[in-house]
Design a protein around this motif. Structure first.
Motif, PDB file in Angstrom:
ATOM      1  N   LEU A   1       1.691  11.083   3.239  1.00 32.86           N
ATOM      2  CA  LEU A   1       0.388  10.562   2.850  1.00 32.86           C
ATOM      3  C   LEU A   1      -0.497  11.603   2.169  1.00 32.86           C
ATOM      4  N   ASN A   2      -0.373  12.878   2.566  1.00 33.10           N
ATOM      5  CA  ASN A   2      -1.294  13.880   2.054  1.00 33.10           C
ATOM      6  C   ASN A   2      -0.596  15.230   1.907  1.00 33.10           C
TER       7      ASN A   2
ATOM      8  N   THR B   1       9.464   6.980   0.578  1.00 28.86           N
ATOM      9  CA  THR B   1       8.569   5.838   0.701  1.00 28.86           C
ATOM     10  C   THR B   1       9.174   4.792   1.625  1.00 28.86           C
TER      11      THR B   1
ATOM     12  N   ARG C   1       2.513   1.720  -3.332  1.00 27.36           N
ATOM     13  CA  ARG C   1       1.523   2.126  -4.332  1.00 27.36           C
ATOM     14  C   ARG C   1       1.190   3.615  -4.177  1.00 27.36           C
ATOM     15  N   VAL C   2       1.019   4.071  -2.932  1.00 27.08           N
ATOM     16  CA  VAL C   2       0.755   5.499  -2.696  1.00 27.08           C
ATOM     17  C   VAL C   2       1.951   6.330  -3.172  1.00 27.08           C
ATOM     18  N   GLY C   3       3.150   5.868  -2.874  1.00 20.62           N
ATOM     19  CA  GLY C   3       4.355   6.583  -3.305  1.00 20.62           C
ATOM     20  C   GLY C   3       4.450   6.688  -4.819  1.00 20.62           C
TER      21      GLY C   3
ATOM     22  N   SER D   1       1.843   6.391  -6.997  1.00 22.16           N
ATOM     23  CA  SER D   1       0.716   7.151  -7.543  1.00 22.16           C
ATOM     24  C   SER D   1       0.901   8.657  -7.349  1.00 22.16           C
ATOM     25  N   LYS D   2       1.570   9.044  -6.266  1.00 20.33           N
ATOM     26  CA  LYS D   2       1.815  10.474  -6.020  1.00 20.33           C
ATOM     27  C   LYS D   2       3.179  10.911  -6.536  1.00 20.33           C
TER      28      LYS D   2
ATOM     29  N   ILE E   1       0.832  -1.210   0.000  1.00 19.97           N
ATOM     30  CA  ILE E   1       0.000   0.000   0.000  1.00 19.97           C
ATOM     31  C   ILE E   1       0.868   1.264   0.000  1.00 19.97           C
ATOM     32  N   VAL E   2       1.892   1.306   0.863  1.00 18.23           N
ATOM     33  CA  VAL E   2       2.757   2.486   0.951  1.00 18.23           C
ATOM     34  C   VAL E   2       3.494   2.706  -0.367  1.00 18.23           C
TER      35      VAL E   2
END
Length: 179
Positions: free
Chosen positions: A110-111, A47, A35-37, A39-40, A32-33
């Motif tokens: 994260l944001n 990450t 993937r977030v890294g 995608s952003k 998940i981490v």
């Protein structure tokens, strides 16, 4: 040997379950981490840093669970932990900003709408409000900002959450223009 295994069968099975759950959670969180890294479009080093924090938290939870499973005397452990936490509490209180900056670093990961290479302005009375900064790197405790004159400013992550920040543009090819 059989007597020992029979005597501690429940604890051994519980330990195996905790280890299995820890591995599954670790793999899931890592996926998940990352993937977030991706995608952003974040720096892979950032990450991995957040992933290290998450792994440390999971291991701490697993150690607490194993302590409960094996039935360690809570009174003796309580004395040891209270002594350790008293020393750690004094150390962390003395440097509470480090803890807040690490937490802010995770929140920014994260944001955070800005990336490395973006040009920003920070609404901070201690900084020149007309000055643009290039985000050069985002670390666990602080962000590296570069001015047009080439000066490097390390700005705490916790202040990035507290101050108004707006994006000038996200084109790293274009030079910073002082007004």
């Amino acid at each position: 040997m059989d007597q020992i295994i029979t005597q501690y069968a429940t604890a051994i099975i519980g330990t195996l379950i905790v280890i299995f759950v820890l591995l599954i959670l670790r793999l899931t969180i890592a996926m998940i981490v990352r993937r977030v890294g991706r995608s952003k479009n974040l720096n892979p080093k950032r990450t991995e840093l957040v992933l290290r924090y998450m792994t440390t938290g999971l291991i701490t939870i697993a150690l607490v669970a194993l302590t409960l499973i094996w039935g360690v005397n809570v009174m003796e452990l309580g004395f040891i932990f209270s002594s350790v936490f008293a020393v750690m509490g004094i150390a962390l209180f003395a440097s509470w900003s480090i803890l807040s900056n690490v937490t802010a670093g995770i929140i920014l990961f994260l944001n955070f709408p800005f990336k490395i290479g973006d040009r920003i302005r920070i609404l901070d009375k201690d900084l020149d409000m007309d000055k643009e900064f290039l985000i050069e790197d985002i670390k666990a405790f602080h962000i590296h900002l570069r001015t047009k004159k080439g000066h490097l400013i390390t700005y705490p992550n916790s202040l990035m959450l507290q101050k108004g920040v707006f994006q000038i543009e996200n084109n790293p090819q274009k030079p910073v223009v002082e007004e």
